[in-house]
Design an enzyme around this catalytic site. Sequence first.
Site, PDB file in Angstrom:
ATOM      1  CB  CYS A   1      13.915  -2.054   6.133  1.00 46.60           C
ATOM      2  SG  CYS A   1      12.277  -3.050   7.435  1.00 46.60           S
TER       3      CYS A   1
ATOM      4  CB  CYS B   1      11.978   3.440  -7.912  1.00 42.90           C
ATOM      5  SG  CYS B   1      12.335   3.247  -9.409  1.00 42.90           S
TER       6      CYS B   1
ATOM      7  CB  CYS C   1       9.025   5.356 -11.125  1.00 39.13           C
ATOM      8  SG  CYS C   1       8.622   3.724 -10.251  1.00 39.13           S
TER       9      CYS C   1
ATOM     10  CB  CYS D   1       9.214   1.621 -13.212  1.00 35.52           C
ATOM     11  SG  CYS D   1      10.789   1.467 -11.851  1.00 35.52           S
TER      12      CYS D   1
ATOM     13  CB  CYS E   1      10.685  -0.724  -9.471  1.00 35.77           C
ATOM     14  SG  CYS E   1       9.569   0.649  -8.582  1.00 35.77           S
TER      15      CYS E   1
END
Length: 160
Positions: free
Chosen positions: A149, A126, A129, A81, A78
Amino acid sequence: MQMNKRQFLSFGSVGVAAFIFGCGADATAKTRYAVTYSDAEWKKRLPPAAYRVLRQEDTETPFTSPLNKEKRKGTFVCAACSQRLFSSTTKYDSGTGWPSFWQPLAGGVGTKTDYKIGLPRTEVHCARCGGHLGHVFDDGPKPTGKRYCMNGVAMKFLPG
């Protein structure tokens, strides 16, 4: 929120169900994540394009992410984070213009139903976060048949 007859009819049956039963974007607004910041802090921490995708659920322009061409062994994390999201071993070229994977890493992502286009889609975010990553579809390769995707701007690549 009140809707007049025209708004109600244009909303569509799927949208009405989302409105009535709370399945829209606000349904997960109460979710608590391990990494949280105010909107102002996210704006300071993220580049503008990443902020728009990760925090405002925007979509980057297809075929613009350098991660489309990333072929090295490593991990996609991510961009907000550093949560581990996908292994390079599950990446494939879907031809859609966005980095695509057939499976996330265990515990890396979460999903919710997204009704923004009027029809239900599965949004991927995510797990650490809550940042918006993209969507998952049922038209991917074996062994899962899934196509995660993802927006490249929502991720970083760590080689190795």
